[in-house]
Scaffold this motif. Structure first.
Motif, short mmCIF file in Angstrom:
data_model
loop_
_atom_site.label_atom_id
_atom_site.label_comp_id
_atom_site.label_asym_id
_atom_site.label_seq_id
_atom_site.Cartn_x
_atom_site.Cartn_y
_atom_site.Cartn_z
N TYR A 1 -3.67 0.44 -2.74
CA TYR A 1 -3.59 -0.79 -1.96
C TYR A 1 -3.47 -2.00 -2.90
CZ TYR A 1 -8.58 -1.47 -2.99
OH TYR A 1 -9.78 -1.63 -3.62
N TYR B 1 3.68 -5.85 9.55
CA TYR B 1 3.73 -4.88 8.48
C TYR B 1 5.01 -4.06 8.63
CZ TYR B 1 -1.29 -5.87 8.50
OH TYR B 1 -2.51 -6.50 8.47
N TYR C 1 0.76 5.53 1.14
CA TYR C 1 0.08 6.55 1.91
C TYR C 1 0.69 7.92 1.63
CZ TYR C 1 -1.85 2.56 4.26
OH TYR C 1 -2.52 1.38 4.51
N THR D 1 4.10 0.58 2.27
CA THR D 1 4.07 -0.42 3.33
C THR D 1 3.76 -1.77 2.73
OG1 THR D 1 3.20 -0.96 5.53
CG2 THR D 1 1.64 -0.11 3.94
N TRP E 1 4.75 0.72 12.03
CA TRP E 1 3.66 -0.11 12.51
C TRP E 1 4.00 -0.62 13.91
CZ3 TRP E 1 3.88 -5.47 13.51
CH2 TRP E 1 2.64 -6.03 13.84
N THR F 1 10.83 4.14 4.32
CA THR F 1 11.52 5.25 4.99
C THR F 1 10.88 6.60 4.69
OG1 THR F 1 13.08 5.22 3.16
CG2 THR F 1 13.74 4.09 5.19
N CYS G 1 -2.46 -4.49 5.63
CA CYS G 1 -1.88 -3.14 5.49
C CYS G 1 -2.71 -2.20 4.64
CB CYS G 1 -0.42 -3.15 5.08
SG CYS G 1 -0.01 -3.59 3.37
N VAL G 2 -3.98 -2.42 4.57
CA VAL G 2 -4.90 -1.46 3.96
C VAL G 2 -5.55 -0.68 5.10
CG1 VAL G 2 -6.82 -1.09 2.40
CG2 VAL G 2 -5.30 -3.05 2.05
N PHE G 3 -4.88 0.41 5.49
CA PHE G 3 -5.36 1.24 6.60
C PHE G 3 -6.16 2.38 5.99
CE2 PHE G 3 -2.84 -1.41 8.99
CZ PHE G 3 -1.47 -1.28 8.78
N ASP G 4 -7.48 2.22 5.94
CA ASP G 4 -8.28 3.17 5.17
C ASP G 4 -8.78 4.35 5.97
OD1 ASP G 4 -11.72 2.15 5.12
OD2 ASP G 4 -10.18 1.68 6.62
N GLN H 1 0.97 11.80 3.20
CA GLN H 1 0.84 12.52 4.46
C GLN H 1 1.26 13.98 4.29
OE1 GLN H 1 3.39 11.43 7.82
NE2 GLN H 1 1.69 11.76 9.24
N PHE I 1 6.82 -0.37 7.11
CA PHE I 1 6.69 0.85 6.32
C PHE I 1 8.01 1.18 5.64
CE2 PHE I 1 2.59 2.83 6.93
CZ PHE I 1 2.09 2.22 8.06
N SER J 1 0.84 -1.20 0.00
CA SER J 1 0.00 0.00 0.00
C SER J 1 0.87 1.25 0.00
CB SER J 1 -0.90 0.03 1.25
OG SER J 1 -1.75 -1.09 1.30
N LEU K 1 -4.67 6.78 2.68
CA LEU K 1 -4.46 5.65 1.78
C LEU K 1 -4.62 6.10 0.33
CD1 LEU K 1 -4.14 2.52 1.41
CD2 LEU K 1 -6.65 2.42 1.53
N LYS L 1 -0.78 16.24 9.46
CA LYS L 1 -2.01 15.49 9.20
C LYS L 1 -1.78 13.99 9.32
CE LYS L 1 -4.40 19.17 8.05
NZ LYS L 1 -5.49 19.67 8.92
N ALA L 2 -2.89 13.25 9.44
CA ALA L 2 -2.79 11.80 9.44
C ALA L 2 -2.56 11.30 8.01
CB ALA L 2 -4.09 11.20 9.98
N PRO L 3 -1.94 10.15 7.88
CA PRO L 3 -1.73 9.57 6.55
C PRO L 3 -3.06 9.27 5.86
CG PRO L 3 -0.31 8.51 8.15
CD PRO L 3 -1.30 9.33 8.94
N LEU M 1 6.76 6.63 9.45
CA LEU M 1 5.74 5.83 10.10
C LEU M 1 6.31 4.48 10.52
CD1 LEU M 1 2.86 6.50 7.55
CD2 LEU M 1 3.15 7.56 9.79
N TYR N 1 -1.07 6.78 16.22
CA TYR N 1 -2.32 6.77 15.46
C TYR N 1 -3.00 5.41 15.58
CZ TYR N 1 -0.39 10.76 12.75
OH TYR N 1 0.13 11.97 12.34
N TRP O 1 -7.86 6.78 9.62
CA TRP O 1 -6.88 7.05 10.68
C TRP O 1 -7.47 8.08 11.65
CZ3 TRP O 1 -1.39 5.64 10.21
CH2 TRP O 1 -1.11 4.88 9.07
N GLY O 2 -7.03 8.00 12.89
CA GLY O 2 -7.35 9.06 13.84
C GLY O 2 -6.41 10.23 13.65
N TYR P 1 4.60 7.25 1.84
CA TYR P 1 5.14 6.05 2.48
C TYR P 1 4.55 4.80 1.83
CZ TYR P 1 6.55 9.17 6.28
OH TYR P 1 7.12 10.18 7.03
#
Lengths: 110, 118
Positions: A51, A99, A38, A91, B47, A103, B103-106, A40, A101, A36, A48, A44-46, B45, B95, B108-109, A89
């Motif tokens: 995938y 999992y 991401y 992953t 995990w 770098t 690993c499909v994190f759709d 960012q 990620f 996947s 998607l 902020k949060a990452p 990031l 998070y 997030w907080g 990123y």
């Protein structure tokens, strides 16, 4: 499990295409379709973007595409836009049932 | 709308403990695996841990194995991370993320900051 290897930075002009690589091993990227990507933005949060190597979630522009060859996955942004400037990123699922990620790559739009 | 709200972060001394919470709304929490992912200041990031919908399968990154414990309460739509034996290198924004599959994190907080310092 070591982090997947990405270039620290990639840049391009608006409208150009750029590709971000993500290199792992046969125990992660090379062994599975579970890769996947991401995006960012600062503070902020990452989010998607891609995938299972090539699939785009609903709402992600089709200028984002993914691919994989051997132990290396790639994210291509075609028709680069100012709002694409962010950190990216990769992953992957691993043979250890975990999992890992990448770098991270900072994309700059010139 | 899917929402994930973390809480419980703060300043803790090395060797101390902290419990993070993540409250979910907008979806059937009990049907999804959930994960914790962290990001040290200015870094990438990482995990941390994963738990399946019924808590049957749990996994941890080697860096936290034996010190952190993930759990969930489906009746309360909540995910937890108990962190013991905290080290300076655990300093990060933590998070919670919904894990659709491998690993499909759709979703997030917004993250909660944990700072480990004397």
């Amino acid at each position: 499990q070591s982090a997947l290897t990405q270039p620290a930075s990639v840049s391009g002009s608006p409208g150009q295409s750029i590709t971000i690589s993500c290199t792992g091993t046969s125990s992660d990227i090379g062994g599975y379709i579970y890769v996947s990507w991401y995006q960012q933005h600062p503070g902020k949060a990452p989010k998607l973007m891609i995938y299972e190597v090539t699939n785009r979630p609903s709402g992600v522009p089709d200028r984002f595409s993914g691919s994989k060859s051997g132990n290396t996955a790639s994210l291509t942004i075609s028709g680069l836009q100012a709002e694409d400037e962010a950190d990216y990123y990769c992953t992957s699922y691993t043979s250890s049932n975990s999992y890992v990620f990448g770098t991270g790559t900072k994309v700059s739009v010139l | 709308e899917v929402q994930l709200v973390e809480s419980g972060g703060g300043l803790v001394k090395p060797g101390g403990s902290l419990r993070l919470s993540c409250v979910a709304s907008g979806f059937t929490f009990s049907s999804y695996s959930m994960d914790w992912v962290r990001q040290a200041p200015g870094k990438g990031l990482e995990w941390v841990s994963s738990i399946t919908s019924g808590s049957t399968y749990i996994d941890y990154a080697d860096s936290v194995k034996g010190r952190f414990t993930i759990s969930r309460d489906n009746a309360k739509n909540s995910l937890y991370l108990q962190m013991n034996g905290l080290r300076a290198e655990d300093t990060a924004v933590y998070y919670c993320a919904r894990d659709l599959h491998r690993c499909v994190f759709d979703s997030w907080g917004q993250g909660t900051l944990v700072t480990v310092s004397s």
